[in-house]
Motif scaffolding. Structure first.
Motif, PDB file in Angstrom:
ATOM      1  N   ILE A 145      -8.375   2.493 -37.880  1.00 47.49           N
ATOM      2  CA  ILE A 145      -8.751   3.379 -36.786  1.00 47.49           C
ATOM      3  C   ILE A 145      -9.544   4.579 -37.310  1.00 47.49           C
ATOM      4  N   LYS A 146     -10.634   4.885 -36.644  1.00 45.65           N
ATOM      5  CA  LYS A 146     -11.452   6.030 -37.001  1.00 45.65           C
ATOM      6  C   LYS A 146     -10.971   7.277 -36.247  1.00 45.65           C
ATOM      7  N   ASN A 147     -11.397   8.426 -36.743  1.00 43.52           N
ATOM      8  CA  ASN A 147     -11.137   9.705 -36.080  1.00 43.52           C
ATOM      9  C   ASN A 147      -9.658  10.009 -35.887  1.00 43.52           C
ATOM     10  N   GLN A 148      -8.847   9.647 -36.860  1.00 34.00           N
ATOM     11  CA  GLN A 148      -7.445  10.059 -36.836  1.00 34.00           C
ATOM     12  C   GLN A 148      -7.339  11.477 -37.396  1.00 34.00           C
ATOM     13  N   ILE A 149      -6.415  12.255 -36.835  1.00 27.13           N
ATOM     14  CA  ILE A 149      -6.239  13.623 -37.293  1.00 27.13           C
ATOM     15  C   ILE A 149      -4.763  13.994 -37.180  1.00 27.13           C
ATOM     16  N   ILE A 150      -4.301  14.833 -38.096  1.00 25.99           N
ATOM     17  CA  ILE A 150      -2.905  15.263 -38.106  1.00 25.99           C
ATOM     18  C   ILE A 150      -2.870  16.783 -37.981  1.00 25.99           C
ATOM     19  N   LEU A 151      -2.127  17.283 -37.009  1.00 22.19           N
ATOM     20  CA  LEU A 151      -2.016  18.724 -36.783  1.00 22.19           C
ATOM     21  C   LEU A 151      -0.686  19.227 -37.316  1.00 22.19           C
ATOM     22  N   THR A 152      -0.734  20.247 -38.181  1.00 23.36           N
ATOM     23  CA  THR A 152       0.485  20.812 -38.759  1.00 23.36           C
ATOM     24  C   THR A 152       0.521  22.326 -38.548  1.00 23.36           C
ATOM     25  N   PHE A 153       1.729  22.840 -38.309  1.00 23.32           N
ATOM     26  CA  PHE A 153       1.951  24.275 -38.126  1.00 23.32           C
ATOM     27  C   PHE A 153       3.070  24.712 -39.067  1.00 23.32           C
ATOM     28  N   ASP A 154       2.777  25.685 -39.907  1.00 27.25           N
ATOM     29  CA  ASP A 154       3.769  26.182 -40.860  1.00 27.25           C
ATOM     30  C   ASP A 154       4.573  27.346 -40.292  1.00 27.25           C
ATOM     31  N   ASP A 155       5.838  27.412 -40.658  1.00 28.66           N
ATOM     32  CA  ASP A 155       6.735  28.556 -40.466  1.00 28.66           C
ATOM     33  C   ASP A 155       7.527  28.563 -39.164  1.00 28.66           C
ATOM     34  N   GLY A 156       7.027  27.948 -38.098  1.00 32.13           N
ATOM     35  CA  GLY A 156       7.797  27.873 -36.858  1.00 32.13           C
ATOM     36  C   GLY A 156       7.775  29.127 -36.018  1.00 32.13           C
ATOM     37  N   TYR A 157       6.608  29.730 -35.866  1.00 33.13           N
ATOM     38  CA  TYR A 157       6.493  30.926 -35.032  1.00 33.13           C
ATOM     39  C   TYR A 157       6.740  30.597 -33.564  1.00 33.13           C
ATOM     40  N   LYS A 158       7.292  31.548 -32.848  1.00 31.27           N
ATOM     41  CA  LYS A 158       7.614  31.341 -31.439  1.00 31.27           C
ATOM     42  C   LYS A 158       6.361  31.056 -30.613  1.00 31.27           C
ATOM     43  N   ASP A 159       5.234  31.637 -31.039  1.00 29.24           N
ATOM     44  CA  ASP A 159       4.013  31.421 -30.258  1.00 29.24           C
ATOM     45  C   ASP A 159       3.506  29.981 -30.336  1.00 29.24           C
ATOM     46  N   ILE A 160       4.069  29.185 -31.222  1.00 30.31           N
ATOM     47  CA  ILE A 160       3.708  27.763 -31.260  1.00 30.31           C
ATOM     48  C   ILE A 160       4.218  27.064 -29.999  1.00 30.31           C
ATOM     49  N   VAL A 161       5.344  27.531 -29.487  1.00 30.42           N
ATOM     50  CA  VAL A 161       5.859  26.978 -28.234  1.00 30.42           C
ATOM     51  C   VAL A 161       5.187  27.624 -27.026  1.00 30.42           C
ATOM     52  N   THR A 162       5.066  28.939 -27.041  1.00 29.59           N
ATOM     53  CA  THR A 162       4.529  29.636 -25.865  1.00 29.59           C
ATOM     54  C   THR A 162       3.022  29.451 -25.706  1.00 29.59           C
ATOM     55  N   ASN A 163       2.271  29.424 -26.814  1.00 35.03           N
ATOM     56  CA  ASN A 163       0.813  29.367 -26.738  1.00 35.03           C
ATOM     57  C   ASN A 163       0.218  28.005 -27.079  1.00 35.03           C
ATOM     58  N   VAL A 164       0.797  27.339 -28.056  1.00 32.77           N
ATOM     59  CA  VAL A 164       0.204  26.090 -28.556  1.00 32.77           C
ATOM     60  C   VAL A 164       0.644  24.869 -27.752  1.00 32.77           C
ATOM     61  N   LEU A 165       1.923  24.770 -27.480  1.00 31.57           N
ATOM     62  CA  LEU A 165       2.447  23.567 -26.817  1.00 31.57           C
ATOM     63  C   LEU A 165       1.737  23.266 -25.500  1.00 31.57           C
ATOM     64  N   PRO A 166       1.491  24.231 -24.624  1.00 34.38           N
ATOM     65  CA  PRO A 166       0.775  23.909 -23.377  1.00 34.38           C
ATOM     66  C   PRO A 166      -0.622  23.329 -23.620  1.00 34.38           C
ATOM     67  N   ILE A 167      -1.289  23.794 -24.663  1.00 32.79           N
ATOM     68  CA  ILE A 167      -2.637  23.292 -24.973  1.00 32.79           C
ATOM     69  C   ILE A 167      -2.566  21.878 -25.520  1.00 32.79           C
ATOM     70  N   LEU A 168      -1.612  21.626 -26.391  1.00 30.96           N
ATOM     71  CA  LEU A 168      -1.445  20.272 -26.921  1.00 30.96           C
ATOM     72  C   LEU A 168      -1.168  19.283 -25.794  1.00 30.96           C
ATOM     73  N   LYS A 169      -0.311  19.663 -24.866  1.00 29.88           N
ATOM     74  CA  LYS A 169       0.009  18.788 -23.733  1.00 29.88           C
ATOM     75  C   LYS A 169      -1.213  18.582 -22.832  1.00 29.88           C
ATOM     76  N   LYS A 170      -1.965  19.632 -22.624  1.00 32.11           N
ATOM     77  CA  LYS A 170      -3.156  19.563 -21.769  1.00 32.11           C
ATOM     78  C   LYS A 170      -4.153  18.535 -22.276  1.00 32.11           C
ATOM     79  N   TYR A 171      -4.316  18.454 -23.600  1.00 34.93           N
ATOM     80  CA  TYR A 171      -5.320  17.561 -24.182  1.00 34.93           C
ATOM     81  C   TYR A 171      -4.715  16.299 -24.787  1.00 34.93           C
TER      82      TYR A 171
END
Length: 237
Positions: free
Chosen positions: A52-78
């Motif tokens: 498969i082409k165009n595979q990508i892995i997204l990683t977030f270090d440290d577990g900041y709260k804004d990963i849930v409040t800011n990032v999660l809605p965007i990940l779900k959207k796309y």
């Protein structure tokens, strides 16, 4: 066999307001929109398919709260997914490991409820040790506890399998490498390069730092050319 070069993207905190050299939530969404528009597919490391082409892995270090409040809605959207590396003894606390850095900004970390929300939305967690310490300065039982007990705590607390590990500060030596290899399936560094299965050690996975404001051309260079690959420095372990 031709192996795909897979960008493993490295992020930390994604804030609502621009701070120092970090990206804010608007810049982050622009990056995700770019990935979606270029037909990238987000996967986890154990899902890599050489066909498969165009595979990508997204990683977030440290577990900041804004990963849930800011990032999660965007990940779900796309329709993207990601893994977040958690510091097990600091859940619901703050980033004490940054206190000695210039321009330190105290930041809240995800609590147990936040982590459950992250997991319930199809995301993964990995271990970032118990206390986010430099593993190259530890030996014996202290080293073993940081690596193994963090995994045990996360699995028991969140009823999930933790197969991935991330070295704090990107620092790894022979002792920490050997201990990590005993209990995890993969481990991530801060070394720069796209991940190539037949070249890189799965316990020393390199990543592409995306935590700065980038235009589309710079993103293209990082993901589709040798721009990041030539900056790879092999870990001395």
């Amino acid at each position: 066999m031709i192996y795909p070069k897979i960008p493993v993207l490295l992020y930390h905190s994604i804030e609502k307001d621009y701070f120092q050299d970090r990206i804010d939530v608007l810049d982050f969404e622009k990056q995700i929109f770019y990935l979606k528009n270029k037909k990238y597919i987000s996967i986890f490391t154990n899902e890599i398919d050489v066909k498969i082409k165009n595979q990508i892995i997204l990683t977030f270090d440290d577990g900041y709260k804004d990963i849930v409040t800011n990032v999660l809605p965007i990940l779900k959207k796309y329709n993207f997914k990601a893994i977040c590396f958690i510091v097990s003894n600091q859940i619901g606390k703050n980033n004490i490991w940054d206190q000695n850095q210039k321009n330190y900004q105290k930041k809240e970390l995800m609590n147990e409820s936040d982590i459950n929300e992250w997991l319930n939305n199809g995301m993964l967690i990995g271990s970032h040790t118990q206390n986010h310490v430099d593993l190259t300065k530890l030996e014996g039982i202290k080293l073993k506890n940081e690596i193994e007990n963090s995994k045990k705590f996360l699995e028991e607390t969140f009823a999930t399998h933790v197969k991935d590990f991330c070295y704090p500060f990107g620092k790894v030596n022979s002792n920490s490498y050997k201990e990590v290899k005993k209990v995890y399936d993969n481990a991530y560094t801060t070394n720069r390069s796209r991940y190539l299965l037949n070249k890189h050690d799965p316990f020393l996975i390199p990543r592409v730092d995306m935590g700065k404001k980038l235009n589309n051309f710079k993103i293209f260079l990082k993901l589709k050319t040798f721009y990041e690959d030539i900056k790879f420095l092999k870990n001395e372990i």
